[in-house]
Design an enzyme around this catalytic site. Structure first.
Site, mmCIF file in Angstrom:
data_model
loop_
_atom_site.group_PDB
_atom_site.id
_atom_site.type_symbol
_atom_site.label_atom_id
_atom_site.label_comp_id
_atom_site.label_asym_id
_atom_site.label_seq_id
_atom_site.Cartn_x
_atom_site.Cartn_y
_atom_site.Cartn_z
ATOM 1 C CG ASP A 125 -2.232 0.516 1.141
ATOM 2 O OD1 ASP A 125 -2.367 1.594 0.540
ATOM 3 O OD2 ASP A 125 -3.177 -0.114 1.635
ATOM 4 C CG ASP A 221 -4.401 5.628 1.301
ATOM 5 O OD1 ASP A 221 -5.293 4.858 1.649
ATOM 6 O OD2 ASP A 221 -4.235 6.766 1.808
ATOM 7 C CD GLU A 278 -9.004 4.820 -0.819
ATOM 8 O OE1 GLU A 278 -9.837 4.483 0.024
ATOM 9 O OE2 GLU A 278 -8.035 5.558 -0.554
ATOM 10 C CG HIS A 351 -8.710 -1.133 5.200
ATOM 11 N ND1 HIS A 351 -8.566 -1.232 3.823
ATOM 12 C CD2 HIS A 351 -8.245 0.094 5.527
ATOM 13 C CE1 HIS A 351 -8.030 -0.116 3.369
ATOM 14 N NE2 HIS A 351 -7.817 0.709 4.379
ATOM 15 C CG ASP A 352 -10.977 2.343 4.338
ATOM 16 O OD1 ASP A 352 -10.416 2.292 5.440
ATOM 17 O OD2 ASP A 352 -10.403 2.720 3.301
#
Ligand code: GLC
Length: 569
Positions: A125, A221, A278, A351-352
């Site tokens: 990431d 990210d 993302e 995870h969000d």
């Protein structure tokens, strides 16, 4: 040599010459990240091998055979770098070192080697919109207005009324400099100044460091926020707190693609890696500039199907709206259409997000059927399926009794905003339970022993109360479990040219009860039909072909509650 092996041979030859992130389709030109799914791991919650209560890299290495059994070709690891953990690792204090909580660089090397031995790539990431406020770059930048890194972050004398994504002003006063700095997320996550070429180069160097370590690519990210508008002016107030969501103001600011093209040129180009960005706020229509042959990344996570309940993509949880199934289906169909010449990452969880089985179906639906129905869609749309740890077991949302039980910083921000807008503690807590990111962060459930086998210590976040029913060991033994259904679907997709490369077409888009689509390649068609209700629904027309998989064992000429079927003809 079968056809697949032959194709792989051809790819290997062309790879040797030059690989651009251009995507070419058809079974003839498949890349490794198109052929298999990707498994996302949140290391903090995966497996603790030291008794610290926090998962670690060795925990990941020790479960590679389990991950392999899901038919995946790569793992996306969320951040494991040095971090004060204000945002669980998304606040990075050293881009090229492992946080001791997660292990050592030797552990990372071992993970790469063991994964490679199983033909699994490790995707890392990159968090490049911001650093931690403890990063040496920021410590230097804030120390004066004329130090060598003075303009590595975004400093202003005046603040605007922008609200950070985690709540509260997006500006933080700094005593040393007597100025404000901008933070799109938490105040401990100051935004980097991408206008400065030295900042960009330092970030590209960090990315290349991980490629040299053997990483197979990147999940990038919050990339839509790196470019800020040229004018820093107040936005339209959208809540009782008097602030205006920063997302609407800075996401995908024109000019951002210039930075991203440089990123591609200096890091990705010419390498056989996978890149997924993302990108909340990039609309399907804009995708061609971002991904594929004319774009920058191999693919990107856009949010239209997971944020459908939040107008304009702003996650103010108590403003969640009801939506129709036809609207939700349209988001998927639009994304499929927009990535027809490129590629799509299919996901319902990460995870969000809250757990998908508690999000996309009516509340009365049987959760095991729901988990299998969503998995059916996950593996049959066109693109790479992303499985988030625990999704393959049918994990549901956790139950938090008080706002103090949450760890996640964004949950507290959203709760406070709800209170500012006049909601009671109980009402605000109800929304937190429904949407909190902590729902996805409870420890992985390996077996029925204490703490679900996650740790011998005290888990950093409580284990879900359902762990004795829903865990790897129990589900491995049950041929009919969600886990084994995932394995069947994954094997089906990995072996199916139609599912990997076939054209997508939606049928009956206005139907508010069923989602039906086809995948077609040559003279072969796969039809997928899912009933999104909790009652029997008549099919608009008989499905073509023979049933090859479904979440009910037998077959009817209508679809039962939450039934999902795959037909082949
Ligand atoms: C991304 C991450 C999220 C993090 C945020 C700030 O959205 O997925 O977990 O909090 O960026 O880095």
């Amino acid at each position: 040599m079968n056809r697949r092996e032959f194709i792989k041979g051809v790819i290997a030859l062309t790879t040797a010459a030059y690989i651009s992130p251009t995507i070419v389709f058809g079974a003839e030109n498949l890349r490794w990240w198109q052929e298999k799914s990707i498994y996302q791991i949140y290391p903090k919650s995966f497996l603790d091998t030291t008794g610290s209560g926090t998962g670690d890299l060795r925990g990941v290495t020790s479960k590679l055979d389990y991950i392999k059994s899901l038919g995946v070709g790569a793992i996306w690891l969320t951040p494991f770098y040095v971090s004060p953990m204000v945002d669980n690792g998304y606040d990075i204090a050293d881009y090229t070192a492992i946080d001791p909580r997660f292990g050592t660089m030797e552990d990372f090397d071992e993970l790469i080697a063991q994964a490679r031995a199983r033909d699994i790539k490790i995707i890392v990431d990159l968090v490049f919109n911001h650093t931690s406020d403890q990063h040496p770059w920021f410590l230097e930048s804030k120390s004066s207005r004329n130090n060598p890194k003075a303009d590595w972050y975004i400093w202003r004398d005046e603040k605007t009324n922008w609200r950070s994504i985690f709540g509260g002003s997006a500006w933080q006063w700094c005593e040393e400099r007597q100025q404000y700095y901008l933070h799109t997320f938490a105040k401990a996550q100051p935004d980097l100044n991408w206008e400065n070429p030295k900042v960009r180069q330092a970030l590209f160097d960090a990315a290349n460091f991980w490629l040299n370590k053997g990483a197979g690519g990147f999940r990038i990210d919050a990339i839509v926020y790196i470019k800020k508008p040229s004018q820093f002016v107040d936005g339209v107030v959208d809540s009782e707190d008097g602030l205006s969501s920063i997302h609407n103001i800075i996401a995908a600011t024109p000019g951002i693609l210039d930075y991203l093209r440089e990123f591609k040129e200096k890091v990705f180009a010419g390498k056989d890696i996978f890149t997924v960005a993302e990108a909340n706020g990039v609309k399907p229509d804009d995708l061609s500039a971002w991904v594929g042959s004319s774009g920058v990344f191999n693919t990107l996570f856009e949010f239209s199907h997971v944020n459908i309940m939040f107008p304009r993509g702003v996650e103010i949880w108590h403003r969640a709206r009801l939506y129709k199934l036809s609207e939700w289906k349209k988001t998927l169909t639009d994304s499929q259409a927009a990535t027809r010449d490129s590629w799509y990452p299919i996901y319902f969880e990460n995870h969000d997000r809250p757990r998908s089985i508690d999000t996309f179906f009516p509340s009365g639906a049987d959760k095991i059927l729901v988990a299998k129905a969503l998995a059916t869609i996950l593996f049959t749309l066109r693109g790479t399926p992303f499985i988030y740890q625990g999704e393959e077991l049918g994990f549901g949302n956790a139950k938090f009794k008080s706002i103090n039980d949450f760890d996640d910083i964004s949950t507290r921000g959203n709760y406070n905003l709800a209170r500012a807008d006049g909601l009671s503690d109980k009402e605000a807590l109800r929304f937190a339970n429904k949407f909190s990111r902590d729902n996805a962060r409870t420890p992985m459930q390996w077996n029925s022993s204490k703490n679900a086998g996650f740790t011998s210590g005290k888990p950093w976040l409580p284990v879900h109360e359902d762990f004795k029913r829903c865990n790897v060991e129990v589900e491995e033994r049950d041929a009919d479990s969600v886990l084994n259904f995932y394995r069947k679907l994954s094997a089906l997709r990995n072996a199916s040219d139609v599912l990997i490369s076939g054209e997508y077409a939606e049928l009956y888009p206005d139907n508010e009860e069923l989602y039906i689509f086809t995948r077609t390649l040559g003279d072969k068609t796969i039809t997928v039909a899912v009933n999104f209700t909790t009652h029997d629904v008549k099919l608009p027309a008989p499905l073509n072909g023979k049933k090859i998989l479904g979440n009910y064992a037998d077959e009817k000429n209508y679809l039962r509650a939450t039934e999902a079927v795959i037909y082949e003809s």
